[in-house]
Design a protein around this motif. Structure first.
Motif, PDB file in Angstrom:
ATOM      1  N   GLN A 171       0.836  -1.202   0.000  1.00  0.00           N
ATOM      2  CA  GLN A 171       0.000   0.000   0.000  1.00  0.00           C
ATOM      3  C   GLN A 171       0.875   1.259   0.000  1.00  0.00           C
ATOM      4  O   GLN A 171       0.588   2.232  -0.693  1.00  0.00           O
ATOM      5  CB  GLN A 171      -0.913  -0.021   1.225  1.00  0.00           C
ATOM      6  CG  GLN A 171      -1.951   1.102   1.228  1.00  0.00           C
ATOM      7  CD  GLN A 171      -2.914   0.962   2.374  1.00  0.00           C
ATOM      8  OE1 GLN A 171      -2.772   0.043   3.207  1.00  0.00           O
ATOM      9  NE2 GLN A 171      -3.893   1.846   2.458  1.00  0.00           N
ATOM     10  N   SER A 172       1.978   1.222   0.780  1.00  0.00           N
ATOM     11  CA  SER A 172       2.893   2.374   0.803  1.00  0.00           C
ATOM     12  C   SER A 172       3.514   2.596  -0.575  1.00  0.00           C
ATOM     13  O   SER A 172       3.606   3.729  -1.067  1.00  0.00           O
ATOM     14  CB  SER A 172       3.991   2.153   1.851  1.00  0.00           C
ATOM     15  OG  SER A 172       3.442   2.016   3.137  1.00  0.00           O
ATOM     16  N   ASN A 173       3.937   1.508  -1.203  1.00  0.00           N
ATOM     17  CA  ASN A 173       4.521   1.624  -2.548  1.00  0.00           C
ATOM     18  C   ASN A 173       3.510   2.184  -3.545  1.00  0.00           C
ATOM     19  O   ASN A 173       3.851   2.952  -4.451  1.00  0.00           O
ATOM     20  CB  ASN A 173       5.030   0.257  -3.012  1.00  0.00           C
ATOM     21  CG  ASN A 173       6.275  -0.176  -2.261  1.00  0.00           C
ATOM     22  OD1 ASN A 173       7.007   0.672  -1.714  1.00  0.00           O
ATOM     23  ND2 ASN A 173       6.533  -1.479  -2.223  1.00  0.00           N
ATOM     24  N   HIS A 174       2.250   1.787  -3.435  1.00  0.00           N
ATOM     25  CA  HIS A 174       1.199   2.271  -4.351  1.00  0.00           C
ATOM     26  C   HIS A 174       1.014   3.778  -4.212  1.00  0.00           C
ATOM     27  O   HIS A 174       0.874   4.497  -5.227  1.00  0.00           O
ATOM     28  CB  HIS A 174      -0.116   1.530  -4.070  1.00  0.00           C
ATOM     29  CG  HIS A 174      -1.255   2.040  -4.879  1.00  0.00           C
ATOM     30  ND1 HIS A 174      -1.349   1.824  -6.254  1.00  0.00           N
ATOM     31  CD2 HIS A 174      -2.362   2.752  -4.525  1.00  0.00           C
ATOM     32  CE1 HIS A 174      -2.444   2.373  -6.695  1.00  0.00           C
ATOM     33  NE2 HIS A 174      -3.085   2.948  -5.675  1.00  0.00           N
ATOM     34  N   LEU A 175       1.021   4.258  -2.938  1.00  0.00           N
ATOM     35  CA  LEU A 175       0.871   5.697  -2.727  1.00  0.00           C
ATOM     36  C   LEU A 175       2.046   6.466  -3.316  1.00  0.00           C
ATOM     37  O   LEU A 175       1.875   7.536  -3.921  1.00  0.00           O
ATOM     38  CB  LEU A 175       0.736   5.989  -1.230  1.00  0.00           C
ATOM     39  CG  LEU A 175      -0.557   5.462  -0.566  1.00  0.00           C
ATOM     40  CD1 LEU A 175      -0.516   5.722   0.942  1.00  0.00           C
ATOM     41  CD2 LEU A 175      -1.782   6.116  -1.188  1.00  0.00           C
ATOM     42  N   ILE A 176       3.265   5.925  -3.126  1.00  0.00           N
ATOM     43  CA  ILE A 176       4.453   6.582  -3.703  1.00  0.00           C
ATOM     44  C   ILE A 176       4.366   6.615  -5.228  1.00  0.00           C
ATOM     45  O   ILE A 176       4.651   7.629  -5.873  1.00  0.00           O
ATOM     46  CB  ILE A 176       5.729   5.854  -3.238  1.00  0.00           C
ATOM     47  CG1 ILE A 176       5.915   6.006  -1.717  1.00  0.00           C
ATOM     48  CG2 ILE A 176       6.951   6.371  -3.984  1.00  0.00           C
ATOM     49  CD1 ILE A 176       7.039   5.159  -1.144  1.00  0.00           C
ATOM     50  N   GLN A 177       3.966   5.496  -5.814  1.00  0.00           N
ATOM     51  CA  GLN A 177       3.850   5.410  -7.278  1.00  0.00           C
ATOM     52  C   GLN A 177       2.763   6.359  -7.795  1.00  0.00           C
ATOM     53  O   GLN A 177       2.933   7.005  -8.844  1.00  0.00           O
ATOM     54  CB  GLN A 177       3.538   3.967  -7.677  1.00  0.00           C
ATOM     55  CG  GLN A 177       3.539   3.748  -9.183  1.00  0.00           C
ATOM     56  CD  GLN A 177       3.292   2.294  -9.545  1.00  0.00           C
ATOM     57  OE1 GLN A 177       3.083   1.482  -8.664  1.00  0.00           O
ATOM     58  NE2 GLN A 177       3.334   2.006 -10.833  1.00  0.00           N
TER      59      GLN A 177
END
Length: 897
Positions: free
Chosen positions: A254-260
């Motif tokens: 989920q953190s990676n998705h927000l960064i992307q």
């Protein structure tokens, strides 16, 4: 039926590994009864194939043959026709419907019942049964549907089953071991039963002996279940550990998705900003060029053109959704609109000044062309203005109203300039056509005063200024030059009465050259202007438009005030094509050309009506040339309209010649001779053949030839009938001989029929004149022999004519005595003088007529001698002169004169 069934099984189905289950005796419905059998069969090998087979008995013996076979899966419907009544008819629907009639209702029902069973077992109810009683279907399943479907019905279907080879061998071995197997079947059966019981007991003991092994197997199974429970516990602990890892991985994902997502948004924002900056940013150089760029120099025009194109690209960029709501975008669009309005205003004012300035410069050259028969060239003006062509295209795409206003201003300025030039040009042409009188010479060579030129030039640019020059006064000029010039028109009578020098060929050649020069000057002028308008105002014709039909002549008429369509005053409708715009602009610019051409044509026709021949050829050639260049051009249409006028003048000229022929009067005191319009048609044909050599309008001349020659024939005959001094035959003979000679010499193909007719009329009237004239020198002798021929015609025999009192030998001698050779020669001499008085010297037919008279006289002499020999045989009566004397008389008379 059972015997037939076994026979069919044996002969047809057993060889094919098939078993026959049901049979019905049928024939086709509605036809001559030819019995056959429908058989329901199954194959003995797996997979089982179910078929319906048609079997027919052979006509040559008692054996059966297989005719047709259908797969049962191909059967769609079974129609029993009637479920309540007994009816042997039924239908089977394969690829088509087969209608059958069974030999009995019972056989039909049995066959349908078997088909239903096979459908239930192998096809899983795919066949529809129509008009079949439910009772019949229920009887087919004695103990429920499940038993038949599961396979319990197979024993019912099998009436018997043949033993295979191995079974037969086993039975034979078993029977060989028992001596009474055949003789005592009951004892053999009891023996088999006892052996079977022994075997059953052995089987039960074997099962009981294996109970210990079964217990051991059950113990092993219990141990295995305990081991499985242990493994499941370990798996559960592992699953709990993996669940915690999964939750941690979900948080990381989920953190990676927000960064992307944040990165994607930043990239998209950068792309939008770059798009707006790259497509809606106008350089400072372009803005300066649009605001203060020099529109008079080539470099300045080029810079302004680049800036205008860049501005147009910025304004026409397709904004993405939401861009129009940005404040910066709105400010930039407002800036673009201001720059567009400002530059469009500058460009319009500058081009209007260029139009006025070029008009001044062009007007300064008018005095140089006022004496010469040439039109000023506008190439420098066009070359200067074409530098602004791209800017005009930009103005057309961005400021349509200013573009239309500029177009209207150009048309107004240039129309006044062209009107001035064209009227002066046509005035010079008319002066050169009408001759060099003192007044005309003074008018043609008088230079313009500078003030007058300046005043007239200024009037070109006024909003309501109009040229006041008129060419109507030229029509009032005396149409005469030297003493040899003819007055206003020519006719065939004039041509016939004048010598070759009086025809004034030089004047006609001069007119032809002037008219050709006028057309040659107008043609490049119109084409150049139309080409310039198309390029400068970006009204290029599309290829499909160039191939379209030329504009109707009625629409291209610059003379009528209602035809002057304002180009700049009103906004053209959206349906108006660019081709129509060019046509309207050319109409207004050159509205005076057609009027001036028609005036010039009227003047040429007034000077000499035969000038219409020259004008028809020249105008046709120029129309043909213009249509080959562009059939829809203004020049092609205008010249086409003028050509119609020229053709009308030509037709009018021909009609006037015919009318003048009909009004011709001859003198009653002098001989007729060659009629003036006969001579005139000869000279007209010579002139026309010279003018129309290789011309496009040859057909018009051929039609005129036919009209003229027919009128000449009619009026020659009319004059011959009215002639009192000259015999009718002489008038016809001389004039038709002249016509025949003329047509033979000129070899006009369309008048070949008229040439033969002229020859026939000339020959016929020559013969008539000769016969009529020769009756006078031997008048009494002619009357005497006419009386002799009359008696013979009444039935008197030729040798008995001499016994008639009025025609006896004495009377014949008395008549012959009155015509001695000397008197005959004297009479012929008088006849020669009379013929000489009748004939004219121009045609020189005297010797031809005299020779024909000699032949006719000899023919009559021979006729008289023959009558004397037949009607007065043995009388010894002869003429006082011989044929040799006649030849000498005619020769000496001809030589003496």
């Amino acid at each position: 039926m059972t015997a037939i069934k076994h026979a069919l099984q044996r002969d047809i189905f057993t060889p094919n590994d098939e078993r026959l289950l049901s049979i019905v005796n049928v024939c086709k419905a509605g036809k001559k009864k030819k019995n056959c059998f429908l058989c329901a069969t199954v194959t003995t090998e797996r997979p089982v194939q179910v078929k319906v087979v048609k079997v027919k008995k052979s006509d040559k013996g008692d054996f059966y043959k297989r005719q047709t076979a259908w797969e049962l899966r191909e059967l769609a419907v079974v129609d029993a026709k009637d479920a309540n009544k007994e009816n042997p008819e039924f239908d089977l629907h394969f690829e088509k419907v087969y209608k059958w009639v069974a030999s009995s209702t019972a056989e039909k029902n049995s066959f349908i019942s078997y088909i239903w069973k096979l459908n239930q077992r192998y096809l899983r109810k795919k066949i529809d049964f129509v008009n079949v009683s439910s009772q019949l279907l229920e009887e087919s399943v004695p103990s429920g549907e499940n038993q038949s479907v599961a396979g319990g019905d197979e024993e019912t279907l099998d009436d018997y089953q043949e033993l295979n080879t191995r079974e037969e061998q086993d039975i034979e071995i078993m029977m060989e071991g028992c001596e009474y197997a055949i003789s005592n079947a009951e004892a053999f059966a009891e023996k088999l039963s006892s052996e079977l019981q022994v075997l059953d007991g052995a089987n039960i003991q074997s099962i009981m002996a294996s109970e210990k092994q079964v217990n051991i197997l059950m113990q092993l199974l219990d141990e295995a279940l305990n081991e499985v429970d242990t493994i499941e516990g370990k798996l559960s602990s592992y699953e709990e550990m993996l669940q915690s890892v999964k939750e941690q991985m979900d948080q990381i994902s989920q953190s990676n998705h927000l960064i992307q997502l944040s990165n994607t948004n930043n990239v998209r924002l950068l792309d939008e900003i770059e798009f707006l900056v790259n497509h809606m940013d106008l350089s400072k150089g372009h803005i300066k060029a649009l605001q203060d760029g020099d529109l008079s120099s080539s470099k300045g025009i080029e810079a302004c053109t680049d800036a205008a194109e860049a501005l147009l690209q910025c304004m026409n960029i397709a904004l993405r959704p939401g861009h129009d709501k940005l404040h910066a975008v709105k400010q930039q669009q407002h800036l673009f609109n201001d720059l567009r309005e400002q530059f469009a205003r500058r460009l319009t004012n500058h081009l209007n000044n260029v139009f006025v300035h070029q008009g001044h410069d062009q007007s300064a050259t008018l005095a140089q062309h006022s004496v010469e028969l040439s039109l000023p060239k506008h190439n420098p003006l066009h070359r200067d203005l074409l530098r602004y062509a791209k800017l005009m295209e930009w103005l057309k795409n961005t400021q349509c109203e200013k573009y239309e206003g500029l177009t209207g201003n150009y048309v107004d300025y240039i129309a006044r300039l062209y009107e001035r030039e064209i009227k002066d040009f046509f005035e010079v042409a008319k002066i050169k056509m009408t001759g060099t009188t003192k007044e005309g010479k003074k008018f043609a060579t008088l230079p313009r005063k500078e003030s007058a030129v300046k005043q007239e030039t200024e009037s070109l640019h006024g909003s309501s200024g109009k040229l006041t020059g008129s060419t109507s006064s030229l029509n009032k000029l005396p149409i005469q030059g030297g003493g040899s010039r003819r007055s206003q028109s020519s006719s065939l009578l004039d041509m016939g009465n004048m010598s070759a020098s009086d025809l004034d060929v030089a004047d006609r050649t001069k007119f032809d050259k002037i008219f050709e020069q006028v057309l040659s000057e107008l043609e490049p002028l119109c084409l150049a202007e139309q080409d310039f308008i198309s390029k400068f105002f970006k009204l290029q014709q599309q290829p499909s438009m160039l191939g379209s039909t030329a504009v109707d002549g009625e629409e291209v008429d610059g003379a009528g005030p209602s035809r002057h369509v304002s180009v700049g005053g009103e906004r053209p409708q959206s349906a108006t094509s660019e081709k129509e715009m060019v046509r309207l602009m050319m109409n207004k610019i050159f509205h005076c050309i057609e009027v001036e051409l028609n005036n010039l044509i009227a003047l040429g026709d007034k000077i000499d009506s035969f000038n219409s021949l020259y004008m028809l050829v020249k105008m046709s050639h120029h129309v043909w040339t213009a249509e080959n260049v562009d059939p829809a051009s203004y020049l092609s249409t205008t010249l086409g309209n003028v050509l119609v006028t020229v053709k009308r003048n030509f037709d009018k000229c021909i009609s006037n010649q015919i009318k003048q022929m009909e009004e011709v009067k001859i003198s009653k005191k002098s001989k007729v001779g060659i009629l003036p319009f006969v001579t005139g048609i000869e000279q007209f044909a010579e002139l026309a053949e010279t003018i129309f050599r290789n011309a496009e309008r040859r057909g018009d001349l051929d039609k005129a030839y036919v009209k003229l020659i027919r009128a000449v024939y009619f009026n020659v005959e009319k004059v011959a009938n009215e002639s009192q001094k000259t015999p009718r035959d002489v008038v016809m003979m001389e004039n038709f001989h002249h016509i025949f000679s003329t047509l033979s010499r000129l070899k006009i193909s369309c008048l070949e029929t008229e040439r033969k007719e002229a020859k026939y009329k000339y020959t016929d009237h020559l013969q008539s004149y000769v016969i009529y004239s020769l009756g006078q020198p031997l008048e009494k002798l002619n009357h005497f022999f006419e009386g002799v021929e009359a008696r013979v015609a009444q039935g008197v025999r030729e040798e008995e004519v001499s016994y008639q009192l009025a025609f006896n030998k004495q009377e014949l001698r008395k008549v012959i005595k009155e015509y001695p050779g000397k008197e005959v020669k004297k009479g012929l001499d008088n006849l020669y003088k009379k013929v000489d008085k009748h004939l004219c010297e121009e045609e020189n037919l005297l010797q031809v007529v005299w020779h024909s008279m000699q032949d006719e006289f000899i023919r009559q002499y021979k006729h008289f001698v023959g009558l004397i020999g037949r009607c007065y045989p043995g009388s010894g009566i002869t003429m006082d002169f011989t044929i040799q004397d006649i030849l000498e008389y005619f020769s000496s008379i001809a030589q003496s004169h």
